[in-house]
Motif scaffolding. Sequence first.
Motif, mmCIF file in Angstrom:
data_model
loop_
_atom_site.group_PDB
_atom_site.id
_atom_site.type_symbol
_atom_site.label_atom_id
_atom_site.label_comp_id
_atom_site.label_asym_id
_atom_site.label_seq_id
_atom_site.Cartn_x
_atom_site.Cartn_y
_atom_site.Cartn_z
ATOM 1 N N TYR A 223 0.825 -1.209 0.000
ATOM 2 C CA TYR A 223 0.000 0.000 0.000
ATOM 3 C C TYR A 223 0.862 1.264 0.000
ATOM 4 N N GLN A 224 2.017 1.211 0.657
ATOM 5 C CA GLN A 224 2.928 2.355 0.592
ATOM 6 C C GLN A 224 3.469 2.543 -0.824
ATOM 7 N N ALA A 227 0.721 4.149 -2.924
ATOM 8 C CA ALA A 227 0.587 5.580 -2.638
ATOM 9 C C ALA A 227 1.718 6.378 -3.276
ATOM 10 N N ASN A 230 1.227 6.539 -7.070
ATOM 11 C CA ASN A 230 0.182 7.505 -7.431
ATOM 12 C C ASN A 230 0.724 8.934 -7.410
#
Length: 381
Positions: A223-224, A227, A230
């Motif tokens: 998930y890091q 992020a 993105n």
Amino acid sequence: MSSLAFLFNRLLQDFRFQSKVIKMVMDWTVMLYMTIPAVFMAGFTYRSWWIELPDWSEFVVLPGLASIVFIVSWSSQYRSFVKEADEVFLLKYKQKYFQLKKWAYGYSFIKNVVSILLAVLLVLPFLSHKYSFSITEVFCFMLLFIGFSSFIMSIKMIFSMYLQGWLEKLLLTLLFLFFLAATLLSFSQYVYMPAYLIGIALIFIVISFFLSYRRLHTTKYFYQEVAKENEEFMRYVQLVFGAAPELEKPKIIKRTRPLLFPQSKRLFKRNLATFGFLELFFKVILRNSSYFGGYYKLFAVTALAIILIPPLYLKLILLLGFWYFIWIWAGHVWDKVILTNPIGRQYENHDAFFSARKQACLVLTLPAICLLSVILIVNLF
């Protein structure tokens, strides 16, 4: 689909998206009257440097040239090219996911090498003509910063996984200042020692691969990575927002209480309308880091340009241009903060509004101008 083909597909998607963003800003009129002439002028100027160095080249110092390449090296960034939807497929086939990350790491490394090569080509006329660099010395010079960029890319990767927010920015800022100071103070002593430069470059590369290996073989920080990807995917969009204030989107604050002035105490003892406007304005810009961050970036870029640009008249022009621009910027921020509030808009025609606006612009302008003037004077001596 193989992991390499998957990476090429993501690269193609990224290229198409970034191209659309650039076309939104640079239409045919901008291309015809600004971009194309600027490219030709830059090409002719660069060619003239190979024929004869400009007069201001006598002010160019070797640590300054190294600092230019250093800044390019510092901009190195690892891109994983993973998306939220990959959680459904890639995490079930971990080997493909790991292979994608390895190919992405290789792509990021090659991209950094190309960037450093272009930066070295930019300063090569000065290295060749003024400092008489040989081919071996130029190669070692470039290899040193390639190793450094690989090291910084791995450090940023680790920081993005383990740290968040202001702590990550603080540590990166301290590292930047440390390595920049080391470049400015000690580079001239070792630049003519090829074996030393090669050794340092290899140490950087080995450390970077060692730091990156475990991160490329785990799904723990998925998930890091999403992020961070993105952020990189939207980098040009954020630049457009930063260049067009009317499109700017302030940073969303997730804290339940503000970090500064949590009790919202009064800043001024006197109960005047002017001070009321000033108190509202400064509390807003100090609590929202996007405003202060924009102010810091304008100051930092101008300070760096004053240090690196050799001719005195260009430094003075840059200082005067900054004075004008920061005043306009401060006025725009004032209008954005105060006039977006219905109560503030109600009193926009009062004398206190204009008096407070002028004082706020002075408070934001004068400290930066004074610091830049000090930097200019110190740089001259």
